[in-house]
Design a protein around this motif. Structure first.
Motif, PDB file in Angstrom:
ATOM      1  N   VAL A  40       0.838  -1.193   0.000  1.00  0.00           N
ATOM      2  CA  VAL A  40       0.000   0.000   0.000  1.00  0.00           C
ATOM      3  C   VAL A  40       0.877   1.249   0.000  1.00  0.00           C
ATOM      4  O   VAL A  40       1.695   1.441   0.895  1.00  0.00           O
ATOM      5  N   VAL A  97       0.421   5.028   0.360  1.00  0.00           N
ATOM      6  CA  VAL A  97      -0.583   5.989   0.818  1.00  0.00           C
ATOM      7  C   VAL A  97      -0.220   7.388   0.345  1.00  0.00           C
ATOM      8  O   VAL A  97       0.879   7.872   0.600  1.00  0.00           O
ATOM      9  N   VAL A 140       2.788  -1.264   4.304  1.00  0.00           N
ATOM     10  CA  VAL A 140       2.458   0.129   4.010  1.00  0.00           C
ATOM     11  C   VAL A 140       3.752   0.926   3.919  1.00  0.00           C
ATOM     12  O   VAL A 140       4.645   0.769   4.754  1.00  0.00           O
ATOM     13  N   ALA A 186      -1.913   3.289   8.569  1.00  0.00           N
ATOM     14  CA  ALA A 186      -1.532   1.882   8.747  1.00  0.00           C
ATOM     15  C   ALA A 186      -2.158   1.310  10.019  1.00  0.00           C
ATOM     16  O   ALA A 186      -2.635   0.165  10.024  1.00  0.00           O
TER      17      ALA A 186
END
Length: 162
Positions: free
Chosen positions: A9, A11, A61, A82
């Motif tokens: 991920v 972000v 993350v 997260a």
């Protein structure tokens, strides 16, 4: 090397790039770009849904540190995100240094002949692939899980990040 699908991920303030690994944790591939929810939890709900569909065993993350390794507002945002993902999914979440992944993603896109302008959702997915592949490669070479557990980080706390 631990087996199981990992979700990567990346972000951002507007979008979240998502990538996945294969079951053996060797190769990262893009999944999708999720719009960042400004109010509510639609983004976290979508990540939880993806994790359920893929039967994820771990979420990785990106931790956006400054070039000097310090904390930034984006760092604090990623840590908070997260931790909210971990609470919503009950899946272990690890954070890994993601410095320059977006720059690498833009360079890869440019090298492939695609215009960077207008390709932001693709760049977010490529950045997620780069960060997840880095995590997979790190684990393969060291035998240890990459980065640090999100639960070990508090707000504005990046000290001791491996």
């Amino acid at each position: 090397m631990r087996s199981g699908v990992r979700l990567g991920v990346d972000v951002g303030r507007a979008r979240i790039g998502v990538a996945r690994s294969d079951l053996h944790g060797m190769l990262a591939t893009p999944v999708e770009t999720v719009a960042r929810a400004t109010d509510g939890t639609a983004d976290i709900d979508r990540l939880a849904e993806i994790c359920g569909e893929l039967d994820c065993t771990e979420i990785v993350v990106g931790l956006p540190l400054s070039l000097s390794g310090g904390s930034t507002p984006s760092t604090d945002d990623a840590v908070s995100f997260a931790q909210r993902v971990a609470a919503a999914t009950a899946i272990p979440v690890r954070m890994i240094d993601e410095r320059l992944t977006t720059v690498s993603a833009q360079a890869a896109l440019h090298t492939s002949g695609r215009a960077v302008k207008g390709s932001r959702p693709v760049i977010d997915q490529i950045a997620a692939v780069i960060l997840l592949q880095h995590a997979l490669d790190s684990e393969a070479s060291t035998g240890n899980p990459p980065g640090i557990a999100a639960s070990e980080l508090g707000p504005e706390s990046t000290g001791g990040l491996p």
